[in-house]
Design a protein around this motif. Structure first.
Motif, PDB file in Angstrom:
ATOM      1  N   GLY A 191       0.811  -1.200   0.000  1.00 13.81           N
ATOM      2  CA  GLY A 191       0.000   0.000   0.000  1.00 13.81           C
ATOM      3  C   GLY A 191       0.847   1.254   0.000  1.00 13.81           C
ATOM      4  N   ASP A 192       0.157   2.368  -0.098  1.00 11.62           N
ATOM      5  CA  ASP A 192       0.817   3.664  -0.034  1.00 11.62           C
ATOM      6  C   ASP A 192       0.282   4.433   1.162  1.00 11.62           C
ATOM      7  OD1 ASP A 192       2.392   3.244  -2.202  1.00 11.62           O
ATOM      8  OD2 ASP A 192       1.167   4.413  -3.612  1.00 11.62           O
ATOM      9  N   VAL A 193       1.147   5.290   1.689  1.00 10.98           N
ATOM     10  CA  VAL A 193       0.732   6.180   2.766  1.00 10.98           C
ATOM     11  C   VAL A 193       1.010   7.604   2.286  1.00 10.98           C
ATOM     12  CG1 VAL A 193       1.086   6.858   5.169  1.00 10.98           C
ATOM     13  CG2 VAL A 193       1.434   4.478   4.492  1.00 10.98           C
ATOM     14  N   LYS A 194      -0.049   8.404   2.183  1.00  9.97           N
ATOM     15  CA  LYS A 194       0.112   9.805   1.787  1.00  9.97           C
ATOM     16  C   LYS A 194      -0.020  10.656   3.033  1.00  9.97           C
ATOM     17  CE  LYS A 194      -1.647  10.251  -2.908  1.00  9.97           C
ATOM     18  NZ  LYS A 194      -2.891  10.518  -3.624  1.00  9.97           N
ATOM     19  N   ALA A 195       1.025  11.462   3.290  1.00  6.90           N
ATOM     20  CA  ALA A 195       0.983  12.305   4.483  1.00  6.90           C
ATOM     21  C   ALA A 195       0.724  13.756   4.072  1.00  6.90           C
ATOM     22  CB  ALA A 195       2.308  12.210   5.231  1.00  6.90           C
ATOM     23  N   VAL A 196      -0.195  14.400   4.807  1.00 10.31           N
ATOM     24  CA  VAL A 196      -0.445  15.826   4.576  1.00 10.31           C
ATOM     25  C   VAL A 196      -0.358  16.561   5.919  1.00 10.31           C
ATOM     26  CG1 VAL A 196      -1.954  15.464   2.570  1.00 10.31           C
ATOM     27  CG2 VAL A 196      -2.964  15.606   4.853  1.00 10.31           C
ATOM     28  N   ALA A 197      -0.021  17.840   5.831  1.00 12.10           N
ATOM     29  CA  ALA A 197      -0.060  18.692   7.024  1.00 12.10           C
ATOM     30  C   ALA A 197      -1.333  19.522   6.942  1.00 12.10           C
ATOM     31  CB  ALA A 197       1.161  19.591   7.058  1.00 12.10           C
ATOM     32  N   ILE A 198      -1.984  19.731   8.074  1.00 12.74           N
ATOM     33  CA  ILE A 198      -3.227  20.514   8.073  1.00 12.74           C
ATOM     34  C   ILE A 198      -2.913  21.930   8.550  1.00 12.74           C
ATOM     35  CG2 ILE A 198      -5.584  20.640   8.972  1.00 12.74           C
ATOM     36  CD1 ILE A 198      -5.136  17.528   9.480  1.00 12.74           C
TER      37      ILE A 198
END
Ligand SMILES: *[C@@H]1O[C@H](CO)[C@@H](O)[C@H](O)[C@H]1NC(C)=O
Ligand SMILES: *[C@@H]1O[C@H](CO)[C@@H](O)[C@H](O)[C@H]1NC(C)=O
Ligand SMILES: *[C@@H]1O[C@H](CO)[C@@H](O)[C@H](O)[C@H]1NC(C)=O
Ligand SMILES: *[C@@H]1O[C@H](CO)[C@@H](O)[C@H](O)[C@H]1NC(C)=O
Ligand SMILES: *[C@@H]1O[C@H](CO)[C@@H](O)[C@H](O)[C@H]1NC(C)=O
Length: 470
Positions: free
Chosen positions: A349-356
């Motif tokens: 799988g992939d893990v997409k990280a975002v900052a809020i």
């Protein structure tokens, strides 16, 4: 006559209806268990039975035999065997004797007469052969191949009224009575077979098992029968109810070893599990959004850019003090592989990280690729299917980054810990287990389960509750 077969088919319908599998084997032990239950049931029913009135005309005299009940029945143990030549069963009862009693009445013009009678029927032999097949839509079908009934002798004693007048005619009509009893036995047997077949045709062969997910359990071929067992092959595949889309992989054939010490064995191919996996993946349901609020408060490392310093040194400098979300999703169909003693699961799988951002804008940070392997065990303890999962290996690779390159080793160790913590929770649930499915009528007992190359094999005895017949 037929009840043994009914019981056997109940055992099968149980497995088709509520515990779908790919191969179901009924052994001779199971067949004989069904036979004994059926024979018990017949005997109990015979004691209660009231036969319909018989009317007719002899020599211009209208007669009626009424209130016919069975006073005694010698019911020998039936013989039920697999019949390889007809892909079915042969059922025989040899040497049945029945004593009946009732009242008689005659009308001849305005003259009415009446009394009682006793009938004894000796040496009844019945042999029925039924053939199992498959209908075009994948239902199990049942047809009568032959029914043969013989009646050794019939004795009738009339009492009361003018019985002395017609008693002498009894000898004369014996032959006809024997042949009528013969044909009525066989027409009853054939009628029961037709009823049973009708029942089989109304059984579901595909089931709705949840959000857009169906399970197809139709017969893939006619049953395979030899002297010692009967094997049913069921499709055993999950599909999308709306698109009727089927998984692109084939079900690999497997051979369920014969286990004559158990009544039933069932084999579940890894394709069944993988078809579920495929449908869930295709429907986009193998994804999860991880947020900081999902991390227990006692864990020091937060989903907060300021916590990421030890893993991604530049992140807290570029985006200080911001919460992060992780979008985790499968990038391949998770595949299960059943190997001797172990279930292996490969998960990519992939893990997409975002900052809020404070204004709720999501700023992409990086994307990681996860390749992981798990191994699992399944077993049955006290009628409960239990399992456990262990992480075998997990590798993280950086697939894309908006924050520049970074080493993934430390992050990988952190993710492994996280996954292991998740598994520990999962194993608590798996350890509680799943009670083996049972119906109001049938329970599985002495169940054992083992993982083989390509399939899970389950052998079991069944217990049928008597009141289920009422
Ligand atoms: C019947 O078939 C099963 C399964 O194919 C096999 O294991 C068994 O040996 C066969 N029995 C006989 C008596 O041929
Ligand atoms: C992130 O962590 C820092 C340092 O512990 C803290 O000051 C900040 O308030 C956190 N951010 C949010 C949105 O909770
Ligand atoms: C939200 O804040 C970020 C960072 O301060 C800024 O780049 C972005 O333009 C803002 N978006 C909106 C819609 O105000
Ligand atoms: C998982 O197992 C598959 C097949 O055995 C293998 O190709 C893959 O490299 C493994 N992945 C990891 C992370 O060990
Ligand atoms: C874990 O996966 C990596 C990369 O696929 C491989 O080099 C390593 O040997 C695997 N370790 C184990 C214990 O399987």
């Amino acid at each position: 006559m037929l009840p043994p077969v009914i019981v056997v088919l109940m055992l099968i319908s149980f497995t088709c209806g509520e515990n779908p599998a790919i191969q179901v084997t009924l052994t001779n032990k199971g067949l004989q268990y069904g036979k004994n239950l059926g024979a018990e049931r017949v005997q109990e029913k015979l004691e209660l039975i009231t036969l319909p009135d018989i009317t007719g005309e002899v020599l211009g005299i209208h007669y009626i035999l009424t209130g016919i009940t069975i006073t005694k029945c010698d019911f020998p143990e039936p013989i039920v065997e697999f019949n390889q030549d007809y892909t079915g069963f042969t059922t025989s009862i040899l040497g049945l004797s029945v004593a009946l009693t009732g009242g008689w009445m005659t009308h001849f013009g305005i003259i009415h007469d009446g009394g009682s009678f006793n009938i004894a029927i000796f040496g009844v032999d019945v042999t029925s052969v039924v053939e199992l097949g498959k209908t075009p839509d994948g239902h199990l079908s049942l047809t009568s191949v032959s029914c043969d009934a013989q009646v050794g002798d019939v004795n009738i004693q009339f009492q009361g009224g003018a019985s002395w007048i017609f008693q002498p005619f009894v000898e004369h009509f014996k032959g006809r009575m024997r042949s009528e009893i013969r044909s009525s036995i066989c027409s009853n047997v054939e009628e029961s077979i037709v009823n049973l077949d009708y029942h089989l045709q109304t059984m579901e062969v595909s089931f709705n098992v949840g959000q857009d997910l169906g399970f197809d359990a139709h017969l893939t071929d006619i049953p395979v029968i030899n002297e010692s067992s009967m094997i049913l092959g069921l499709q055993g595949e999950f599909y999308n109810i709306r698109t009727h889309q089927k998984p692109p992989f084939e079900v690999l054939p497997f051979t369920l070893p014969e286990q004559p010490d158990y009544m039933l064995s069932m084999g579940l191919s890894d394709s069944t599990v993988n078809s579920a996996s495929y449908e869930l993946y295709s429907a986009g349901r193998l994804q999860v959004l991880l947020t900081d609020s999902m991390i227990p408060p006692y864990i020091h490392t937060r989903l907060n850019t300021s916590s990421m310093g030890p893993y991604i040194p530049q992140l807290p400098k570029m985006f200080p003090g911001l919460l992060m979300n992780l979008q985790v999703y499968a990038t391949e169909v998770p595949m299960f592989s059943f190997q001797p003693g172990v279930v292996v699961l490969g998960l990519q799988g992939d893990v997409k990280a975002v900052a809020i951002q404070p204004n709720d804008t999501q700023t992409p940070l990086f994307k990681l690729h996860v390749d992981s392997n798990f191994s699992g065990k399944v077993w049955v303890a006290a009628g409960i299917v239990k399992g456990s999962m262990t992480l075998q290996n997990l590798t993280l690779t950086l697939a894309a980054s908006e924050v520049g390159p970074f080493e993934t080793d430390k992050l990988q160790a952190l993710v492994k810990l996280g996954v292991m913590a998740g598994l520990a929770k999962l194993n608590v649930e798996l350890g509680k287990g799943l009670v083996l499915p049972r119906t109001r009528n049938i329970e599985l007992v002495n169940t054992v389960l083992g993982v083989e190359e390509g399939f899970i094999a389950m052998c079991s005895d069944a217990q049928v509750f008597k009141d289920s017949f009422n």
